[in-house]
Write a protein that holds these residues in place. Sequence first.
Motif, mmCIF file in Angstrom:
data_model
loop_
_atom_site.group_PDB
_atom_site.id
_atom_site.type_symbol
_atom_site.label_atom_id
_atom_site.label_comp_id
_atom_site.label_asym_id
_atom_site.label_seq_id
_atom_site.Cartn_x
_atom_site.Cartn_y
_atom_site.Cartn_z
ATOM 1 N N ILE A 21 38.391 57.418 146.863
ATOM 2 C CA ILE A 21 38.880 57.487 148.248
ATOM 3 C C ILE A 21 39.762 56.295 148.610
ATOM 4 N N GLU A 22 39.296 55.090 148.314
ATOM 5 C CA GLU A 22 40.027 53.908 148.760
ATOM 6 C C GLU A 22 41.341 53.700 148.024
ATOM 7 N N SER A 23 41.505 54.337 146.868
ATOM 8 C CA SER A 23 42.777 54.234 146.152
ATOM 9 C C SER A 23 43.868 55.061 146.818
ATOM 10 N N ARG A 24 43.471 55.959 147.734
ATOM 11 C CA ARG A 24 44.443 56.856 148.359
ATOM 12 C C ARG A 24 44.513 56.720 149.878
ATOM 13 N N ILE A 25 43.560 56.003 150.461
ATOM 14 C CA ILE A 25 43.497 55.850 151.911
ATOM 15 C C ILE A 25 43.474 54.358 152.246
ATOM 16 N N ASP A 26 44.150 53.975 153.310
ATOM 17 C CA ASP A 26 44.138 52.596 153.768
ATOM 18 C C ASP A 26 42.686 52.161 154.021
ATOM 19 N N PRO A 27 42.166 51.206 153.238
ATOM 20 C CA PRO A 27 40.755 50.805 153.385
ATOM 21 C C PRO A 27 40.409 50.271 154.770
ATOM 22 N N SER A 28 41.405 49.813 155.514
ATOM 23 C CA SER A 28 41.116 49.287 156.851
ATOM 24 C C SER A 28 40.767 50.394 157.836
ATOM 25 N N LEU A 29 41.067 51.648 157.478
ATOM 26 C CA LEU A 29 40.806 52.769 158.374
ATOM 27 C C LEU A 29 39.504 53.496 158.052
ATOM 28 N N VAL A 30 38.915 53.181 156.888
ATOM 29 C CA VAL A 30 37.734 53.907 156.426
ATOM 30 C C VAL A 30 36.662 52.916 155.992
ATOM 31 N N SER A 31 35.443 53.153 156.422
ATOM 32 C CA SER A 31 34.310 52.343 155.990
ATOM 33 C C SER A 31 33.356 53.216 155.198
ATOM 34 N N LEU A 32 33.135 52.883 153.928
ATOM 35 C CA LEU A 32 32.192 53.608 153.083
ATOM 36 C C LEU A 32 30.878 52.847 153.060
ATOM 37 N N GLU A 33 29.794 53.512 153.464
ATOM 38 C CA GLU A 33 28.511 52.846 153.637
ATOM 39 C C GLU A 33 27.379 53.661 153.019
ATOM 40 N N CYS A 34 26.435 52.971 152.374
ATOM 41 C CA CYS A 34 25.215 53.631 151.917
ATOM 42 C C CYS A 34 24.345 53.961 153.130
ATOM 43 N N ALA A 204 31.481 66.777 140.756
ATOM 44 C CA ALA A 204 31.125 67.141 142.123
ATOM 45 C C ALA A 204 31.571 66.073 143.120
ATOM 46 N N LEU A 205 31.360 64.812 142.781
ATOM 47 C CA LEU A 205 31.742 63.732 143.681
ATOM 48 C C LEU A 205 33.261 63.597 143.782
ATOM 49 N N THR A 206 33.945 63.808 142.686
ATOM 50 C CA THR A 206 35.408 63.756 142.713
ATOM 51 C C THR A 206 35.967 64.861 143.603
ATOM 52 N N ALA A 207 35.369 66.039 143.511
ATOM 53 C CA ALA A 207 35.807 67.158 144.359
ATOM 54 C C ALA A 207 35.526 66.862 145.834
ATOM 55 N N ALA A 208 34.376 66.239 146.125
ATOM 56 C CA ALA A 208 34.056 65.881 147.505
ATOM 57 C C ALA A 208 35.050 64.855 148.036
ATOM 58 N N ALA A 209 35.384 63.879 147.214
ATOM 59 C CA ALA A 209 36.360 62.867 147.616
ATOM 60 C C ALA A 209 37.706 63.504 147.937
ATOM 61 N N GLU A 210 38.096 64.495 147.163
ATOM 62 C CA GLU A 210 39.368 65.163 147.387
ATOM 63 C C GLU A 210 39.408 65.849 148.748
ATOM 64 N N LEU A 211 38.335 66.529 149.117
ATOM 65 C CA LEU A 211 38.282 67.193 150.410
ATOM 66 C C LEU A 211 38.339 66.177 151.543
ATOM 67 N N ILE A 212 37.650 65.072 151.387
ATOM 68 C CA ILE A 212 37.652 64.051 152.433
ATOM 69 C C ILE A 212 39.031 63.430 152.573
ATOM 70 N N VAL A 213 39.660 63.108 151.470
ATOM 71 C CA VAL A 213 41.007 62.536 151.507
ATOM 72 C C VAL A 213 41.976 63.483 152.180
ATOM 73 N N GLU A 214 41.896 64.770 151.852
ATOM 74 C CA GLU A 214 42.769 65.765 152.465
ATOM 75 C C GLU A 214 42.590 65.780 153.986
ATOM 76 N N SER A 215 41.357 65.583 154.445
ATOM 77 C CA SER A 215 41.094 65.622 155.883
ATOM 78 C C SER A 215 41.552 64.352 156.585
ATOM 79 N N LEU A 216 41.780 63.290 155.832
ATOM 80 C CA LEU A 216 42.177 62.014 156.412
ATOM 81 C C LEU A 216 43.686 61.814 156.422
ATOM 82 N N ILE A 217 44.377 62.512 155.550
ATOM 83 C CA ILE A 217 45.832 62.321 155.425
ATOM 84 C C ILE A 217 46.553 62.993 156.604
#
Length: 217
Positions: A21-34, A204-217
Motif C-alpha cells: 500500500i505505502e509504495s503506491r499511496i502517499d504515506p502521509s495520507l494513510v495510517s496502517l495500524e495493528c 489474499a493480502l496482495t489482492a486486498a491491498a489492490e482493492l484498497i489502493v484502488e479506492s484511495l486513488i
Amino acid sequence: MPTTTILIPTPFELAILRGAIESRIDPSLVSLECCGFGVIASAARAAQLISLGNPDRVVLTGIAGTLNSRLHIGQAYWFSEVAVFGIGAGSGAQFLTAGEMGWPHWDAPPRPDDDRIGDVIPLQTGDDPREPNAGALLTVCAASAHQSDVDLRLEKFPLAAAEDMEGFGAALAGQLCGVPIEIVRGISNNAGDRNKENWKIAEALTAAAELIVESLI
C-alpha cells in the motif's frame, strides 16, 4: 494528519500490506495500524485509534476464510455487512445468538431504541458499487476447525460468505464512535481447513491491498 486509518489484525499481515500500500499511496495520507487478533482486541484498539486519530475513513483488512464456493481463494472482496457468531448462550446445535436471546449488543443511551446494535451491523460501502462485493461477513470468536463448524454457522447466518475474527468488533467500535467502518478481506483459505499448506495468505493480502489502493486513488 492521515485521513484514512487502515486496521490490520496482526504484524505479519501488516508487514505484507504496508509494502503493497505505502509504495503506491502517499504515506502521509494513510495510517496502517495493528488492531489486534480477535473480537475483543479489535474492538478496543479500533475505538482507541478512532478516538486518538479522528480519521475521516476507517478500513479493516486482512485475511479471512470463505464459507462457500462463490468466493475464491487468493482474491479479495468488500463486504456490505458484518454479523457475529459466538456471543450468546450454549454451544453446538444448542447455541443461541444474542439476538435470538432478545439481547442487543448495545442499546444504552444516547442511542434510540430503533438504533440499537444487534447481531448484524451494516458497513460503509460508499456511493460507488464496489466490485467484487461479497455481501455478508461473519465474525467468529474461534475460527472453524471442521466442516461441521461451518455448517452450524451457516444455519444461523445463511447469507454469510466468509468468516473473520475482527470485523464485528471494529464495526461496533466505529458505530459508537460515529465513524462507519469499511471491510475488505483477502480470502486465504476455506473455512474449516486448518492445513496451511492449502492457504494462499500472500496472494489474499496482495489482492486486498489492490482493492484498497484502488479506492484511495
